[in-house]
Motif scaffolding. Structure first.
Motif, PDB file in Angstrom:
ATOM      1  N   LEU A   1      78.383 -36.151  -8.370  1.00 29.69           N
ATOM      2  CA  LEU A   1      79.611 -36.408  -7.625  1.00 29.69           C
ATOM      3  C   LEU A   1      80.495 -37.417  -8.346  1.00 29.69           C
ATOM      4  O   LEU A   1      81.720 -37.255  -8.425  1.00 29.69           O
ATOM      5  CB  LEU A   1      79.285 -36.921  -6.226  1.00 29.69           C
ATOM      6  CG  LEU A   1      78.605 -35.948  -5.251  1.00 29.69           C
ATOM      7  CD1 LEU A   1      78.236 -36.678  -3.960  1.00 29.69           C
ATOM      8  CD2 LEU A   1      79.487 -34.746  -4.957  1.00 29.69           C
TER       9      LEU A   1
ATOM     10  N   SER B   1      78.508 -27.038  -3.540  1.00 30.79           N
ATOM     11  CA  SER B   1      78.046 -28.150  -4.367  1.00 30.79           C
ATOM     12  C   SER B   1      78.409 -29.513  -3.812  1.00 30.79           C
ATOM     13  O   SER B   1      77.664 -30.481  -3.977  1.00 30.79           O
ATOM     14  CB  SER B   1      78.610 -28.012  -5.783  1.00 30.79           C
ATOM     15  OG  SER B   1      78.237 -26.778  -6.362  1.00 30.79           O
ATOM     16  N   ALA B   2      79.564 -29.631  -3.193  1.00 31.34           N
ATOM     17  CA  ALA B   2      80.009 -30.896  -2.607  1.00 31.34           C
ATOM     18  C   ALA B   2      80.781 -30.561  -1.346  1.00 31.34           C
ATOM     19  O   ALA B   2      81.834 -29.920  -1.414  1.00 31.34           O
ATOM     20  CB  ALA B   2      80.893 -31.671  -3.584  1.00 31.34           C
TER      21      ALA B   2
ATOM     22  N   ASP C   1      84.182 -25.352  -5.304  1.00 27.55           N
ATOM     23  CA  ASP C   1      82.825 -25.858  -5.557  1.00 27.55           C
ATOM     24  C   ASP C   1      81.723 -25.193  -4.733  1.00 27.55           C
ATOM     25  O   ASP C   1      80.605 -25.701  -4.679  1.00 27.55           O
ATOM     26  CB  ASP C   1      82.786 -27.382  -5.435  1.00 27.55           C
ATOM     27  CG  ASP C   1      82.714 -27.911  -4.006  1.00 27.55           C
ATOM     28  OD1 ASP C   1      82.442 -27.140  -3.075  1.00 27.55           O
ATOM     29  OD2 ASP C   1      82.912 -29.127  -3.837  1.00 27.55           O
TER      30      ASP C   1
ATOM     31  N   TYR D   1      72.283 -35.996  -7.454  1.00 26.67           N
ATOM     32  CA  TYR D   1      73.451 -35.527  -6.713  1.00 26.67           C
ATOM     33  C   TYR D   1      74.577 -36.554  -6.773  1.00 26.67           C
ATOM     34  O   TYR D   1      75.736 -36.220  -7.018  1.00 26.67           O
ATOM     35  CB  TYR D   1      73.026 -35.243  -5.275  1.00 26.67           C
ATOM     36  CG  TYR D   1      74.127 -34.887  -4.304  1.00 26.67           C
ATOM     37  CD1 TYR D   1      74.897 -33.744  -4.466  1.00 26.67           C
ATOM     38  CD2 TYR D   1      74.367 -35.703  -3.191  1.00 26.67           C
ATOM     39  CE1 TYR D   1      75.890 -33.412  -3.547  1.00 26.67           C
ATOM     40  CE2 TYR D   1      75.344 -35.373  -2.270  1.00 26.67           C
ATOM     41  CZ  TYR D   1      76.110 -34.235  -2.460  1.00 26.67           C
ATOM     42  OH  TYR D   1      77.092 -33.907  -1.548  1.00 26.67           O
TER      43      TYR D   1
ATOM     44  N   PHE E   1      85.425 -36.986  -2.048  1.00 30.36           N
ATOM     45  CA  PHE E   1      84.234 -37.244  -2.863  1.00 30.36           C
ATOM     46  C   PHE E   1      83.703 -38.653  -2.610  1.00 30.36           C
ATOM     47  O   PHE E   1      82.496 -38.894  -2.662  1.00 30.36           O
ATOM     48  CB  PHE E   1      84.548 -37.044  -4.347  1.00 30.36           C
ATOM     49  CG  PHE E   1      84.288 -35.649  -4.838  1.00 30.36           C
ATOM     50  CD1 PHE E   1      83.297 -35.395  -5.775  1.00 30.36           C
ATOM     51  CD2 PHE E   1      85.023 -34.573  -4.362  1.00 30.36           C
ATOM     52  CE1 PHE E   1      83.044 -34.108  -6.230  1.00 30.36           C
ATOM     53  CE2 PHE E   1      84.795 -33.285  -4.803  1.00 30.36           C
ATOM     54  CZ  PHE E   1      83.792 -33.043  -5.745  1.00 30.36           C
TER      55      PHE E   1
ATOM     56  N   TYR F   1      81.451 -38.501   0.345  1.00 36.69           N
ATOM     57  CA  TYR F   1      80.175 -37.852   0.040  1.00 36.69           C
ATOM     58  C   TYR F   1      79.256 -38.810  -0.719  1.00 36.69           C
ATOM     59  O   TYR F   1      78.045 -38.863  -0.471  1.00 36.69           O
ATOM     60  CB  TYR F   1      80.388 -36.585  -0.782  1.00 36.69           C
ATOM     61  CG  TYR F   1      81.330 -35.572  -0.172  1.00 36.69           C
ATOM     62  CD1 TYR F   1      81.658 -35.589   1.185  1.00 36.69           C
ATOM     63  CD2 TYR F   1      81.912 -34.578  -0.959  1.00 36.69           C
ATOM     64  CE1 TYR F   1      82.524 -34.655   1.734  1.00 36.69           C
ATOM     65  CE2 TYR F   1      82.778 -33.643  -0.423  1.00 36.69           C
ATOM     66  CZ  TYR F   1      83.082 -33.685   0.915  1.00 36.69           C
ATOM     67  OH  TYR F   1      83.946 -32.756   1.442  1.00 36.69           O
TER      68      TYR F   1
ATOM     69  N   CYS G   1      76.118 -31.369   3.428  1.00 40.84           N
ATOM     70  CA  CYS G   1      75.415 -30.852   2.253  1.00 40.84           C
ATOM     71  C   CYS G   1      73.903 -30.851   2.455  1.00 40.84           C
ATOM     72  O   CYS G   1      73.307 -31.871   2.808  1.00 40.84           O
ATOM     73  CB  CYS G   1      75.768 -31.686   1.016  1.00 40.84           C
ATOM     74  SG  CYS G   1      75.220 -30.908  -0.522  1.00 40.84           S
TER      75      CYS G   1
END
Length: 261
Positions: free
Chosen positions: A192, A170-171, A167, A188, A217, A220, A175
Motif C-alpha cells: 500500500l 487489492s486495496a 485494483d 500488505y 490509501f 487502509y 479487505c
C-alpha cells in the motif's frame, strides 16, 4: 447483455457490473481494448464487450478468486500473475462452481444461464503476466502494478494518461487478509505504501461503483498498522481459518493469527 449494468466512466473506461454484482472494467484505446477481470462468468461477457467496441481485446485478471476469474473460460487466453495460477485453477474448477451455486438464492439462479452447463464449462488458457508490463492500447498506456497482499498474484492496472488505478480487490475498504493465499499484513502495508506513491488521482475497486481518492490509501494503511488480535472481533467467514475483523470508521480489515505474524 443479460443483467449486465454498463456505466461509462469516460470515453476510455467502462464499468461492467456482472449479474452477481462484481465489477469488470473495459479500457478502450484508439487501437485496442483491455478487459480487467471476468467476474462469475454467468453471462455472455464477449457480447457485452462487443456492444461497446469491436477492437482487438486483451483480457487481464486482477487475481485468481472465483468471483474474478470464472468468466475467463469465455476467452481464448487471459493474463494472470503466475503466483495465482494454481489458485485460479482451483477457483474455476467444477467443485468451486458447485460450491458457489449452493450459496446462490433462487432469484440469483434465475439469471437465464444454465447452471449445469456453467459448472462444467472448463478453465482457461493462462498466460504469465509480469509487473511493469505496459499495454499500449493506442493513445492510452496501461501498466501492470504489483499489488500482492490479498493474494500472492494480485495486481492493479495504472491508466497512465487518465491517472486512474484499477485494483480489483487489492486495496479496498473491506479487505480480506486471512485467506490461505493472502500474504502477511506486513507485506500488505508495504504494498500500500509503495502504490500510494504512484501517479494517479483516483482508483476503482471490484465491489464498489464510485471512484475513490488516492487519500483512501492512508485509511487502509492506518487500519492495517493498528490491527491486533486483541482489538479485532470474530468474523463470520471460513471458521477454520479463525478470521477476525478490525474497523476504523468506514474501513475494515479481516485477518487471522497467521497473517499478523
Amino acid at each position: 447483455m443479460l443483467n449486465f449494468k454498463i456505466t461509462k466512466i469516460n470515453k476510455n473506461l467502462y464499468l461492467l457490473k456482472d449479474p452477481l454484482e462484481v465489477n469488470l472494467f473495459l479500457i478502450v484505446g484508439e487501437k485496442e481494448a483491455l478487459l480487467f477481470d471476468t467476474g462469475h462468468g454467468v453471462a455472455d461477457i464477449p457480447s457485452v464487450v462487443k456492444s461497446i467496441t469491436d477492437k482487438p481485446l486483451t483480457v487481464v485478471l486482477g487475481h485468481g478468486h472465483i468471483d474474478h476469474a470464472n468468466g475467463a473460460y469465455q476467452f481464448d487466453e487471459v493474463y494472470l500473475r503466475e503466483p495465482d495460477f494454481e489458485l485460479c485453477r482451483e477457483h474455476t474448477s467444477s467443485e468451486f462452481r458447485d460450491m458457489l451455486l449452493s450459496r446462490l438464492s433462487a432469484s440469483d439462479l434465475n439469471l437465464g444461464f444454465d447452471p449445469d452447463e456453467w459448472t462444467v464449462s472448463g478453465r482457461c488458457n493462462l498466460k504469465a503476466l509480469e509487473p511493469g508490463t505496459v499495454f499500449d492500447l493506442g493513445g492510452l498506456h496501461v501498466e501492470v502494478i504489483d499489488m500482492a497482499g490479498h493474494t500472492g498474484g494480485s495486481i492493479g492496472l495504472l491508466l497512465r494518461e487518465l491517472r486512474i488505478l484499477l485494483d480489483s480487490d487489492s486495496a479496498n475498504s473491506h479487505c480480506w487478509m486471512y485467506m490461505p493465499q493472502s500474504l502477511s499484513v506486513r507485506e500488505y502495508i508495504a504494498m500500500l505504501e509503495r502504490v500510494r506513491e504512484l501517479d494517479f488521482d483516483v482508483f476503482y475497486v471490484a465491489h464498489q461503483d464510485h471512484a475513490h481518492p488516492k487519500s483512501d490509501f492512508d485509511k487502509y494503511i492506518s487500519v492495517a498498522k493498528n490491527v491486533t488480535l486483541e482489538n479485532s472481533q470474530p468474523y463470520d467467514g471460513w471458521a477454520e481459518l479463525k478470521p477476525r475483523i478490525y474497523t476504523e470508521g468506514d474501513v475494515s480489515i479481516v485477518i487471522n493469527e497467521r497473517t499478523l505474524r
